[in-house]
Design a protein around this motif. Sequence first.
Motif, PDB file in Angstrom:
ATOM      1  N   SER A  50       0.822  -1.222   0.000  1.00 46.74           N
ATOM      2  CA  SER A  50       0.000   0.000   0.000  1.00 46.74           C
ATOM      3  C   SER A  50       0.854   1.270   0.000  1.00 46.74           C
ATOM      4  CB  SER A  50      -0.958   0.008   1.195  1.00 46.74           C
ATOM      5  OG  SER A  50      -0.263   0.076   2.409  1.00 46.74           O
ATOM      6  N   ILE A  51       2.158   1.126   0.194  1.00 50.47           N
ATOM      7  CA  ILE A  51       3.051   2.278   0.038  1.00 50.47           C
ATOM      8  C   ILE A  51       3.069   2.734  -1.417  1.00 50.47           C
ATOM      9  CG2 ILE A  51       5.480   3.001   0.113  1.00 50.47           C
ATOM     10  CD1 ILE A  51       5.849   1.223   2.548  1.00 50.47           C
ATOM     11  N   PHE A  52       2.864   1.779  -2.344  1.00 46.03           N
ATOM     12  CA  PHE A  52       2.972   2.079  -3.771  1.00 46.03           C
ATOM     13  C   PHE A  52       1.639   1.990  -4.519  1.00 46.03           C
ATOM     14  CE2 PHE A  52       6.794  -0.073  -2.193  1.00 46.03           C
ATOM     15  CZ  PHE A  52       7.727   0.937  -2.371  1.00 46.03           C
ATOM     16  N   LEU A  53       0.688   1.231  -3.973  1.00 48.90           N
ATOM     17  CA  LEU A  53      -0.600   1.049  -4.631  1.00 48.90           C
ATOM     18  C   LEU A  53      -1.717   1.675  -3.802  1.00 48.90           C
ATOM     19  CD1 LEU A  53      -0.449  -2.681  -5.828  1.00 48.90           C
ATOM     20  CD2 LEU A  53      -0.530  -0.671  -7.290  1.00 48.90           C
ATOM     21  N   PRO A  54      -2.846   2.021  -4.434  1.00 53.83           N
ATOM     22  CA  PRO A  54      -4.003   2.502  -3.654  1.00 53.83           C
ATOM     23  C   PRO A  54      -4.407   1.474  -2.603  1.00 53.83           C
ATOM     24  CG  PRO A  54      -4.340   2.909  -5.997  1.00 53.83           C
ATOM     25  CD  PRO A  54      -3.097   2.078  -5.885  1.00 53.83           C
ATOM     26  N   ASN A  55      -4.778   1.958  -1.427  1.00 52.46           N
ATOM     27  CA  ASN A  55      -5.117   1.068  -0.313  1.00 52.46           C
ATOM     28  C   ASN A  55      -6.226   0.090  -0.665  1.00 52.46           C
ATOM     29  OD1 ASN A  55      -3.360   2.831   0.886  1.00 52.46           O
ATOM     30  ND2 ASN A  55      -4.859   3.825   2.184  1.00 52.46           N
ATOM     31  N   VAL A  56      -7.224   0.575  -1.400  1.00 56.81           N
ATOM     32  CA  VAL A  56      -8.364  -0.273  -1.766  1.00 56.81           C
ATOM     33  C   VAL A  56      -7.907  -1.427  -2.658  1.00 56.81           C
ATOM     34  CG1 VAL A  56     -10.612  -0.310  -2.894  1.00 56.81           C
ATOM     35  CG2 VAL A  56      -9.929   1.679  -1.581  1.00 56.81           C
TER      36      VAL A  56
ATOM     37  N   GLY B 140      -4.239   0.284   5.198  1.00 60.21           N
ATOM     38  CA  GLY B 140      -4.466   1.685   5.554  1.00 60.21           C
ATOM     39  C   GLY B 140      -3.201   2.411   5.954  1.00 60.21           C
ATOM     40  N   ILE B 141      -2.448   1.842   6.898  1.00 61.44           N
ATOM     41  CA  ILE B 141      -1.293   2.579   7.435  1.00 61.44           C
ATOM     42  C   ILE B 141      -0.163   2.716   6.430  1.00 61.44           C
ATOM     43  CG2 ILE B 141      -1.836   1.868   9.797  1.00 61.44           C
ATOM     44  CD1 ILE B 141       0.671   0.038   9.635  1.00 61.44           C
TER      45      ILE B 141
ATOM     46  N   PRO C 218       4.585   9.445  -1.103  1.00 58.03           N
ATOM     47  CA  PRO C 218       3.605  10.419  -1.603  1.00 58.03           C
ATOM     48  C   PRO C 218       2.525   9.789  -2.470  1.00 58.03           C
ATOM     49  CG  PRO C 218       5.833  11.243  -1.865  1.00 58.03           C
ATOM     50  CD  PRO C 218       5.963   9.808  -1.462  1.00 58.03           C
ATOM     51  N   ILE C 219       2.853   8.681  -3.154  1.00 60.63           N
ATOM     52  CA  ILE C 219       1.883   8.057  -4.048  1.00 60.63           C
ATOM     53  C   ILE C 219       1.051   6.994  -3.340  1.00 60.63           C
ATOM     54  CG2 ILE C 219       3.283   8.484  -6.088  1.00 60.63           C
ATOM     55  CD1 ILE C 219       4.169   5.558  -5.995  1.00 60.63           C
ATOM     56  N   GLY C 220       1.294   6.759  -2.050  1.00 61.51           N
ATOM     57  CA  GLY C 220       0.577   5.716  -1.331  1.00 61.51           C
ATOM     58  C   GLY C 220      -0.866   6.053  -1.065  1.00 61.51           C
ATOM     59  N   SER C 221      -1.196   7.329  -1.082  1.00 60.77           N
ATOM     60  CA  SER C 221      -2.572   7.762  -0.823  1.00 60.77           C
ATOM     61  C   SER C 221      -2.759   9.148  -1.420  1.00 60.77           C
ATOM     62  CB  SER C 221      -2.843   7.798   0.686  1.00 60.77           C
ATOM     63  OG  SER C 221      -4.043   8.465   0.979  1.00 60.77           O
TER      64      SER C 221
ATOM     65  N   SER D  58     -15.171   9.265   6.836  1.00 65.01           N
ATOM     66  CA  SER D  58     -15.178   9.341   5.378  1.00 65.01           C
ATOM     67  C   SER D  58     -13.979   8.596   4.810  1.00 65.01           C
ATOM     68  CB  SER D  58     -15.197  10.803   4.931  1.00 65.01           C
ATOM     69  OG  SER D  58     -14.157  11.536   5.539  1.00 65.01           O
ATOM     70  N   SER D  59     -13.040   9.310   4.250  1.00 64.38           N
ATOM     71  CA  SER D  59     -11.826   8.714   3.682  1.00 64.38           C
ATOM     72  C   SER D  59     -10.629   9.527   4.125  1.00 64.38           C
ATOM     73  CB  SER D  59     -11.899   8.700   2.149  1.00 64.38           C
ATOM     74  OG  SER D  59     -11.879  10.029   1.645  1.00 64.38           O
ATOM     75  N   ASN D  60      -9.441   8.946   3.980  1.00 64.65           N
ATOM     76  CA  ASN D  60      -8.250   9.693   4.408  1.00 64.65           C
ATOM     77  C   ASN D  60      -8.014  10.925   3.532  1.00 64.65           C
ATOM     78  OD1 ASN D  60      -7.437   8.310   2.129  1.00 64.65           O
ATOM     79  ND2 ASN D  60      -5.917   7.058   3.169  1.00 64.65           N
TER      80      ASN D  60
END
Length: 468
Positions: free
Chosen positions: A130-136, A176-177, A183-186, A377-379
């Motif tokens: 999730s550091i590199f891809l969207p969390n979902v 999530g964490i 910068p691209i993690g979320s 909501s969302s981060n």
Amino acid sequence: MAKVWKILIGPASFFLSAFLLWGTFTPAASFAIATAVWMALWWIIRPVSIYVTAFVPIVVNAFFNLIPNSHVISQYFSEIAVMLLGSDLICLTWTTTGLDKRVSVKALCFIGTSMKNQIFVWFLASTVLSIFLPNVVVAAIFCPIAVAMLRSVGEDDVTESRMALSILLAIGWGSGIGGFGSPIGSSANLVAVSYIEKLTGHEFMYYDWVIRFLPLLAIVFLLNLIFLWLIPAPAKDLPGTRAYFREMYSKFGTMRRGEKIGLYLFILATALAFIRPLFASFLPAMKPAYVFLVIGMLMFFLHDENGKTMLDWQYAESHAMWGMIFLFASGLALGRLVIETGAIDRLAVIIVGLQLPPGLMTMAISCTFACFLSELSSNTAAASISIPVVTGITGVMGVNPIPYILGTIVAANCAYILPVSTRAIPVGYGLNPSLQIKYGIRLSILTCATTIIICTLFMNYSPLFNEL
């Protein structure tokens, strides 16, 4: 009668909350916050299916007209819902071809049956990816694999399985964490970068982000891992041994055409989501959501080794996880209610009016406010709202806003409680939402307190946390 009372607790809490908030907040804002109270209670006591609760924002808005109905309804088939549907279509072929059994047994051969190892590997993999891809995307990739593995060892009822609890929590929370690791993690991080660049007047590089946040991520990861290890489980190991699963895997034989198609297309969708920057300039609309849907739709046209289509609509319609999609969407809809009714703006005004002293207290309010918003909501929404509030507070004080912004972005990525946003995906795969709320409250308090203390220490003793 007991069930009737449980049902009535929801709307009763809604009206009571709205009444108590009336005056401090506008009527519309009071109803929006009260909607969150109603949904949280029904998710805990479950008088109806958790997926029925997902439609409460529509019902409330239809009665009280808080915001335009289209703004609420549109959240139930948003871009993220499209991605979840596409991912689900791909994973349905794993069941029809038997790939889910092959992958799950292979995972057991690799990880082993120790619960501590299982939790560590799933949590580490979810956090790192999730550091590199969207969390979902990360949660959607790992949850079906983990559930298939659990069912292969006899944990068929995932909702009641205490063995499944920690593993699915590890995936949901890890996804999530990991978001604040780069910068691209979320997309929330891009909000922070934008504000920092405006304040500093120069580009905030990838390297600048990593050296500031990697130590924080390591601390949060370790705290969360220990917490997950301490959640009670009925046994220290999953049933079976590595030797047993190796023997079982050997009996599967070579991969069949259908299994290969299901696996390779899943890997392709994941890879395309990861390398999107390489083709974004000439396919700007082909975001990960649509990549997964396009590849998922291919399953209705491709054939397995027996000449049958990989997926037919009758099977897809009856087995697709529609409830998970609606559950995820309910968090987006709730977020629109509390934002568009001005509930969050009013809360921000109250915080600014507290006239807090700089240092620990301001860091505590900043981080707690961001945590609260990310639960509702969302981060991304949490960062978009809380960072301007933080810069406003620090501007009044005349202090450096950078450390408070950095602390806020960590807190915005550390949400554990309600089954909304990324946390809805493990619940959609069977995780008990009341247990997620129970343990999520504890971990949220621990993580938020740790974030406040560590960020305050970094602010006072680390030049990197103060540089403009």
